[in-house]
Design an enzyme around this catalytic site. Structure first.
Site, PDB file in Angstrom:
ATOM      1  N   CYS A  45       1.152 -31.293   4.230  1.00 43.92           N
ATOM      2  CA  CYS A  45       0.070 -30.955   5.145  1.00 43.92           C
ATOM      3  C   CYS A  45       0.147 -31.815   6.412  1.00 43.92           C
ATOM      4  CB  CYS A  45      -1.273 -31.057   4.433  1.00 43.92           C
ATOM      5  SG  CYS A  45      -2.490 -29.927   5.124  1.00 43.92           S
ATOM      6  N   HIS A  49      -0.513 -27.846  -0.297  1.00 45.66           N
ATOM      7  CA  HIS A  49      -0.576 -28.984  -1.225  1.00 45.66           C
ATOM      8  C   HIS A  49       0.054 -28.633  -2.569  1.00 45.66           C
ATOM      9  CE1 HIS A  49      -3.064 -31.670   1.209  1.00 45.66           C
ATOM     10  NE2 HIS A  49      -3.578 -30.550   1.694  1.00 45.66           N
ATOM     11  N   GLU A 109       1.106 -30.531  -4.805  1.00 46.85           N
ATOM     12  CA  GLU A 109       0.724 -31.451  -5.883  1.00 46.85           C
ATOM     13  C   GLU A 109      -0.402 -30.882  -6.751  1.00 46.85           C
ATOM     14  OE1 GLU A 109       0.084 -31.815  -2.703  1.00 46.85           O
ATOM     15  OE2 GLU A 109      -1.826 -32.818  -2.297  1.00 46.85           O
TER      16      GLU A 109
HETATM   17  N1  GLN Z   1      -5.822 -32.937   9.343  1.00 46.95           N
HETATM   18  C1  GLN Z   1      -4.888 -31.877   9.212  1.00 46.95           C
HETATM   19  C2  GLN Z   1      -5.528 -30.516   9.370  1.00 46.95           C
HETATM   20  O1  GLN Z   1      -6.719 -30.408   9.287  1.00 46.95           O
HETATM   21  C3  GLN Z   1      -4.171 -31.969   7.888  1.00 46.95           C
HETATM   22  C4  GLN Z   1      -5.040 -31.723   6.714  1.00 46.95           C
HETATM   23  C5  GLN Z   1      -4.448 -32.169   5.414  1.00 46.95           C
HETATM   24  O2  GLN Z   1      -3.504 -32.930   5.400  1.00 46.95           O
HETATM   25  N2  GLN Z   1      -5.009 -31.728   4.307  1.00 46.95           N
HETATM   26  O3  GLN Z   1      -4.839 -29.532   9.577  1.00 46.95           O
END
Ligand code: GLN
EC number: 6.3.4.2
Length: 547
Positions: free
Chosen positions: A380, A519, A521
């Site tokens: 992310c 994600h 994970e």
């Molecule tokens: N802050 C970033 C976004 O909002 C990444 C979010 C995250 O890593 N879950 O896109």
């Protein structure tokens, strides 16, 4: 119709109720039953989405896009059953639903009270999907006696009372403190917490007693007698080296048997525990060790990256190695050269996160991984920063950055290679969001499909060209920079089905450098390690062999 197991805790918090619930779910599955696990949290936050990971640990995201408590992650890791929005609720959510109904006039102007309106709402929540499984395990957060928890306990009492006899049981976790001076385990706090339950009309059928020392027969009898449970239903829970020992350890202590006895299920189906003996074998007999640096922001609280820690362990199991993960605060690399720190590691992971703080350090870590050909996984934010790094240092967009950081700072400083997403496609409809929308629940959340480029590293890792993974973010890599980046070797190897949203990037001339917008994970299990984590650890093993 499902049988219900309510799980409560007493004496102190953090006794491992979530783990006991998850392990029990796994054991019931081992006996051939289907299960679903639920969490009822007494706090007043409407959902954990806006709670600080520093305070509350990780936010777990479900396929259907709910931001939930990290306990749902445990449930999923132990049972493989994908959690849903309807598996987690807080007092805040219950009250807000009741108040919304009141505002809409649904109660026809009646006086709204905790009993019956709030308790009815809780009972409705408990009953969702009850025809789908054999056992519904419902864990109540907090400890018995907490003021916020009372409506939940009352709802459970009513629910049990209204159901046919034998459909619901209560399992209660307590602590047996050990007094070193007298060399004794004390049962009094357990007795008091059961009394507390009894005073609100609940009686445990199974008692799980956490203890640092073996529970002598005499104490077990005493607990059984004074707490009004069968002796065989007093289950010892000793400290474990790894959470994955819990199913086998609880089985050895007779937990699943005691639960089936409490329901009067006889003869009980024989358990098949091979899944867990295999997990333990892989865990306890590693053939090597790799070191992974997790370079992130929320490094003070282990629970903030709970699923990542677990997924790395699973990746180790897949490769029969122990993964030693070290959490490194990225801010360090804003003051100092990362090389002396990162040289010692076989792989680098930059996890998700929000806000600008620490991001320059994460960018430095991504650069180090690219330049030194160290296996890198960016999750992310970790993907977005890898793209920013590539833009700045390779594609020569020197002021590349994320709109997120400009929004936070209130002024424009960067060329936004990562921009705020205001509109996207979910299933058959378009979702629109304004920058000024409420912080809670305004993200691209839940499972989305990605198409992978055939022949890419990532399609090889997955052994597929179409995947579904969970998202939780507001910002998105801008395809306007795709050509520029692909020209210098950063391939966009995974895209949303409409081709508008980059889901995965990877460096061509690098042994293993993958950034993912989702994600992975969250979907990893010890008995089914996520392919990206299995692949990442494999790359780390190979990197370790090279040196
Ligand atoms: N802050 C970033 C976004 O909002 C990444 C979010 C995250 O890593 N879950 O896109």
């Amino acid at each position: 119709m499902a049988r219900y197991i309510f799980i409560t805790g007493g004496v102190v918090s953090s006794l491992g109720k979530g783990l006991a619930s998850a392990a029990l779910g796994a054991l019931l599955q081992a006996r051939g039953y289907t299960v679903r696990l639920r969490k009822l949290d007494p706090y007043l936050n409407v959902d954990p989405g806006t709670m600080s990971p520093f305070e509350h640990g990780e936010v777990f995201v479900t396929d259907d896009g709910a931001e939930t408590d990290l306990d749902l992650g445990h449930y999923e890791r132990f049972t493989g059953v994908a959690a849903r929005r309807t598996d987690s609720v807080s007092s805040g959510r219950i009250y807000s639903t009741v108040l919304e109904k009141e505002r809409r006039g649904d109660y026809l102007g009646k006086t709204i009270q905790v009993i019956p309106h709030v308790t009815n709402e809780i009972k409705d929540f408990l009953a969702v999907g009850e025809d789908e499984v054999d056992f519904m395990l419902c864990e109540i957060g907090g400890t018995v006696g907490d003021i916020e928890g009372l409506p939940f306990f009352e709802a459970i009492r009513q629910f049990t009372h209204e159901r046919p006899r034998g459909q619901c049981i209560l399992m209660h976790l307590t602590l047996l403190p050990y007094l070193a001076a007298s060399g004794e385990l004390k049962t009094k706090p357990t007795q008091h917490s059961v009394k507390e339950l009894q005073s609100i009309g609940l009686a445990p059928d199974v008692l799980v007693c956490r203890s640092e020392h073996p529970i002598p027969e005499r104490e077990r009898e005493k607990i059984a007698l004074f707490c009004n449970v069968r002796k065989e239903a007093v289950i010892a829970a000793y400290d474990l080296k790894s959470i994955y020992q819990a199913p086998l350890a609880y089985h050895k202590e007779g937990l699943d048997q005691a639960v089936l006895d409490a329901f009067g299920i006889s003869p009980a189906p024989k358990p098949n525990l091979s899944r867990w003996t295999d997990v333990m074998d892989r865990m306890e007999n590693p053939e090597g060790e790799v070191k992974v640096a997790v370079v992130g922001k929320y490094t003070q609280l282990e629970d903030a990256y709970k699923s990542i820690a677990e997924a790395l362990t699973h990746g180790g199991m897949a490769n029969r190695v122990r993964v030693k993960a070290e959490w490194v605060s990225s801010e360090l690399f804003e003051r100092e050269d990362p090389a002396p720190y990162l040289e010692d590691f076989d792989a680098i992971l930059v996890p998700g996160g929000f806000g600008e703080r620490g991001t320059e350090g994460m960018i430095a870590a991504a650069r180090f991984a690219r330049e030194h050909k160290v296996p890198y996984m960016g999750i992310c934010l970790g993907m977005q920063l890898a793209v920013i790094e590539a833009s700045r240092n390779v594609a020569k967009v020197e002021d590349a950055g994320s709109e997120e950081f400009d929004h936070e700072a209130g002024r424009k400083r960067f060329t936004p290679v990562v921009y705020h997403l205001r509109e996207w496609v979910q299933g058959n409809h378009v979702v629109e969001r304004k920058v000024t929308d409420d912080k809670g629940g305004t993200m691209r959340l839940g499972a989305y499909t990605a198409h992978l480029t055939p022949g890419s590293l990532v399609s090889d890792v997955y052994g597929a060209t179409r995947i579904e993974e969970r998202h939780r973010h507001r910002y998105e890599v801008d395809t306007a920079f795709r050509e520029k980046l692909e020209d210098v070797g950063l391939c966009f190897s995974g895209m949303s089905p409409d081709g508008r949203l980059p889901e995965i990037v990877e460096w061509k001339d690098h042994p293993w450098f993958i950034g993912v917008q989702f994600h992975p994970e969250l979907k990893s299990k010890p008995f089914e390690p996520h392919p990206l984590f299995a692949g990442f650890v494999k790359a780390a093993v190979e990197a370790a062999r090279l040196v």
